[in-house]
Every structure is written in structure tokens, then in C-alpha cells.
Design a protein around this motif. Structure first.
Motif, PDB file in Angstrom:
ATOM      1  N   ILE A  45      32.717  49.364   3.681  1.00 35.09           N
ATOM      2  CA  ILE A  45      32.111  49.951   4.750  1.00 35.09           C
ATOM      3  C   ILE A  45      30.685  49.793   4.782  1.00 35.09           C
ATOM      4  N   PRO A  46      30.375  49.554   5.985  1.00 32.10           N
ATOM      5  CA  PRO A  46      28.874  48.973   6.131  1.00 32.10           C
ATOM      6  C   PRO A  46      27.923  50.193   6.120  1.00 32.10           C
ATOM      7  N   PHE A  47      26.675  50.427   5.515  1.00 27.13           N
ATOM      8  CA  PHE A  47      26.067  51.693   5.486  1.00 27.13           C
ATOM      9  C   PHE A  47      24.540  51.245   5.698  1.00 27.13           C
ATOM     10  N   THR A  48      24.203  49.894   6.100  1.00 26.56           N
ATOM     11  CA  THR A  48      22.808  49.495   6.314  1.00 26.56           C
ATOM     12  C   THR A  48      22.073  50.588   7.486  1.00 26.56           C
ATOM     13  N   TRP A  49      22.947  51.223   8.049  1.00 27.41           N
ATOM     14  CA  TRP A  49      22.375  52.076   9.386  1.00 27.41           C
ATOM     15  C   TRP A  49      21.708  52.998   8.722  1.00 27.41           C
ATOM     16  N   VAL A  50      22.020  53.599   7.502  1.00 29.57           N
ATOM     17  CA  VAL A  50      21.438  54.983   6.883  1.00 29.57           C
ATOM     18  C   VAL A  50      19.976  54.628   6.817  1.00 29.57           C
ATOM     19  N   GLU A  51      19.729  53.615   6.390  1.00 32.18           N
ATOM     20  CA  GLU A  51      18.132  53.246   6.335  1.00 32.18           C
ATOM     21  C   GLU A  51      17.384  53.162   7.650  1.00 32.18           C
ATOM     22  N   GLU A  52      18.053  52.729   8.637  1.00 32.23           N
ATOM     23  CA  GLU A  52      17.331  52.727   9.861  1.00 32.23           C
ATOM     24  C   GLU A  52      17.294  54.293  10.482  1.00 32.23           C
ATOM     25  N   VAL A  53      18.276  54.948  10.330  1.00 29.98           N
ATOM     26  CA  VAL A  53      18.303  56.311  11.086  1.00 29.98           C
ATOM     27  C   VAL A  53      17.025  57.040  10.186  1.00 29.98           C
ATOM     28  N   GLY A  54      17.159  56.585   8.752  1.00 33.71           N
ATOM     29  CA  GLY A  54      16.380  57.550   7.854  1.00 33.71           C
ATOM     30  C   GLY A  54      14.852  57.281   8.106  1.00 33.71           C
ATOM     31  N   GLU A  55      14.602  55.953   8.370  1.00 35.02           N
ATOM     32  CA  GLU A  55      13.205  55.318   8.694  1.00 35.02           C
ATOM     33  C   GLU A  55      12.829  56.069  10.253  1.00 35.02           C
ATOM     34  N   MET A  56      13.499  56.131  11.065  1.00 37.67           N
ATOM     35  CA  MET A  56      13.126  56.558  12.136  1.00 37.67           C
ATOM     36  C   MET A  56      12.905  58.170  12.091  1.00 37.67           C
ATOM     37  N   MET A  57      13.679  58.855  11.605  1.00 39.49           N
ATOM     38  CA  MET A  57      13.553  60.350  11.295  1.00 39.49           C
ATOM     39  C   MET A  57      12.410  60.693  10.647  1.00 39.49           C
ATOM     40  N   LEU A  58      12.110  59.837   9.539  1.00 41.77           N
ATOM     41  CA  LEU A  58      10.934  60.054   8.731  1.00 41.77           C
ATOM     42  C   LEU A  58       9.704  59.844   9.469  1.00 41.77           C
ATOM     43  N   ALA A  59       9.429  58.855  10.241  1.00 45.32           N
ATOM     44  CA  ALA A  59       8.603  58.798  11.142  1.00 45.32           C
ATOM     45  C   ALA A  59       8.104  59.816  12.040  1.00 45.32           C
ATOM     46  N   TYR A  60       9.213  60.413  12.940  1.00 50.40           N
ATOM     47  CA  TYR A  60       9.059  61.471  13.648  1.00 50.40           C
ATOM     48  C   TYR A  60       8.805  62.988  12.903  1.00 50.40           C
ATOM     49  N   LEU A  61       9.297  62.739  11.746  1.00 51.03           N
ATOM     50  CA  LEU A  61       8.938  64.032  10.964  1.00 51.03           C
ATOM     51  C   LEU A  61       7.339  64.067  10.291  1.00 51.03           C
ATOM     52  N   THR A  62       7.027  62.980   9.990  1.00 50.56           N
ATOM     53  CA  THR A  62       5.513  62.896   9.567  1.00 50.56           C
ATOM     54  C   THR A  62       4.510  62.878  10.691  1.00 50.56           C
ATOM     55  N   LEU A  63       4.710  62.533  11.627  1.00 46.35           N
ATOM     56  CA  LEU A  63       3.754  62.728  12.892  1.00 46.35           C
ATOM     57  C   LEU A  63       3.828  63.752  13.456  1.00 46.35           C
ATOM     58  N   ILE A  64       4.753  64.535  13.748  1.00 49.48           N
ATOM     59  CA  ILE A  64       5.046  65.809  14.324  1.00 49.48           C
ATOM     60  C   ILE A  64       4.549  66.833  13.375  1.00 49.48           C
ATOM     61  N   THR A 119      11.547  44.827  23.897  1.00 52.18           N
ATOM     62  CA  THR A 119      12.527  44.042  23.912  1.00 52.18           C
ATOM     63  C   THR A 119      13.142  43.905  22.706  1.00 52.18           C
ATOM     64  N   LEU A 120      12.344  44.375  21.475  1.00 53.37           N
ATOM     65  CA  LEU A 120      13.303  44.192  20.248  1.00 53.37           C
ATOM     66  C   LEU A 120      14.177  45.309  19.715  1.00 53.37           C
ATOM     67  N   THR A 121      15.227  45.032  18.927  1.00 53.89           N
ATOM     68  CA  THR A 121      15.772  46.091  18.636  1.00 53.89           C
ATOM     69  C   THR A 121      16.104  45.972  17.104  1.00 53.89           C
ATOM     70  N   THR A 122      16.623  47.182  16.363  1.00 50.51           N
ATOM     71  CA  THR A 122      16.754  47.179  14.950  1.00 50.51           C
ATOM     72  C   THR A 122      18.011  46.392  14.648  1.00 50.51           C
ATOM     73  N   PRO A 123      18.221  45.819  13.369  1.00 47.66           N
ATOM     74  CA  PRO A 123      19.165  44.895  13.046  1.00 47.66           C
ATOM     75  C   PRO A 123      20.502  45.408  12.878  1.00 47.66           C
ATOM     76  N   GLY A 124      20.624  46.688  12.458  1.00 47.54           N
ATOM     77  CA  GLY A 124      21.893  47.389  12.299  1.00 47.54           C
ATOM     78  C   GLY A 124      22.547  47.800  13.522  1.00 47.54           C
ATOM     79  N   LEU A 125      21.681  48.772  13.960  1.00 48.83           N
ATOM     80  CA  LEU A 125      22.433  49.526  15.153  1.00 48.83           C
ATOM     81  C   LEU A 125      21.930  48.958  16.492  1.00 48.83           C
ATOM     82  N   GLU A 126      20.872  48.320  16.574  1.00 51.34           N
ATOM     83  CA  GLU A 126      20.228  47.639  17.726  1.00 51.34           C
ATOM     84  C   GLU A 126      19.773  48.674  18.599  1.00 51.34           C
TER      85      GLU A 126
END
Length: 162
Positions: A45-64, A119-126
Motif C-alpha cells: 500500500i503506498p503511503f508516501t502521501w502521508v509525508e506530503e500531507v504532514g508537511e503541509m499541515m506542519l507549515a500551516y500549524l507553525t505559521l498560524i 505550475t508545480l505539484t507535489t510528487p505523490g498527491l499532485e
């Protein structure tokens, strides 16, 4: 008006819960599902998306969260100078003007990063990378608003208990 002021705290709370759930899903997929799929000779089961989602959530958590910390006076202060109350108020206002300027600078460069990476997307979830860099825009704007509010109408230094 109080509901609008509570929205960033609500967003951070929901992001924190979502980040914990995301982390638990990642651990489950890595340490439970990989051995199960290996044992059953199934495709993993692919789970590389977990890292991408976590990175985005961490960015918003930190700055807000940093912006909320400014409004709540949660960031540490170092009292080296012993000033009169009037002098202390002057120094604090200068401090918050500088913090507001920093917030605007972060928001400005966040907008530029959003445009540059639109114009760029994340590799896993695009997912469009502008979503990630939008955290700098939102956090910077909130930081500037909260710091400006501390200059205009600061809350009491030591709130009274009700």
C-alpha cells in the motif's frame, strides 16, 4: 466578532488533530500493513502521501500558531532594560511594528512563492505547491494583523481572573 477572532485557534486545533491522525495512519501503514502485504504476497500500500500531507499541515500549524502566539503574548520576552511603564510601552510598540513589518514581508514573499510555484505539484498527491506556500501568506498576514492590533489596542499585560 469573537467567533471571527477564534477562527485561527479553531483551525490550528483541527490541524493538530489532523496531524496526529495523519501520523498514526503513517505508522500503521508502515509498520502493520507492509508486513501484512508482504506476508500475503500482495502489492504494498503506498503511503508516501502521508509525508506530503504532514508537511503541509506542519507549515500551516507553525505559521498560524506563531501569529496566535503574538496576539496571546505567548512568545518569550527578555527583560534586560529596566524602563518606566511609559518607556516599556514605547519599546513594546516599536517591537510590534517590527513584527508587523516582518509579517508583511513574509506574506509578500509567500505570494511570490505561490506565483512562482503555481505550475508545480507535489510528487505523490499532485497538489499544487501554491497550497503549501499559501501558509506563508496566511501566516504572514495574520502575524501583521495581530502585531498591528498589539500596537493599536494591546490586551492587558496580566489579564484579570473572572
Amino acid at each position: 466578532m469573537k467567533f471571527i477572532a477564534a477562527i485561527p485557534k479553531l483551525v490550528v486545533s483541527l490541524l493538530l488533530i489532523a496531524a496526529i491522525v495523519n501520523l498514526l495512519i503513517g505508522v500503521f501503514l508502515r509498520y502493520v500493513m507492509i508486513p501484512v502485504t508482504d506476508w500475503l504476497d500482495l502489492d504494498p500500500i503506498p503511503f508516501t502521501w502521508v509525508e506530503e500531507v504532514g508537511e503541509m499541515m506542519l507549515a500551516y500549524l507553525t505559521l498560524i500558531g506563531a501569529a496566535i502566539g503574538v496576539r496571546e503574548r505567548a512568545h518569550f520576552t527578555l527583560h534586560v532594560l529596566h524602563l518606566t511603564p511609559r518607556g516599556l510601552l514605547f519599546v513594546e510598540r516599536i517591537h510590534f511594528v517590527l513584527v508587523a513589518a516582518l509579517g508583511l514581508l513574509v506574506a509578500w514573499f509567500g505570494v511570490r512563492l505561490c506565483i512562482l510555484n503555481s505550475t508545480l505539484t507535489t510528487p505523490g498527491l499532485e497538489i499544487n505547491l501554491a497550497v503549501l506556500y499559501g501558509s506563508a501568506v496566511i501566516g504572514g498576514v495574520l502575524l501583521a494583523i495581530y502585531a498591528a492590533s498589539m500596537v493599536i489596542a494591546p490586551p492587558p499585560r496580566f489579564p484579570t481572573a473572572h
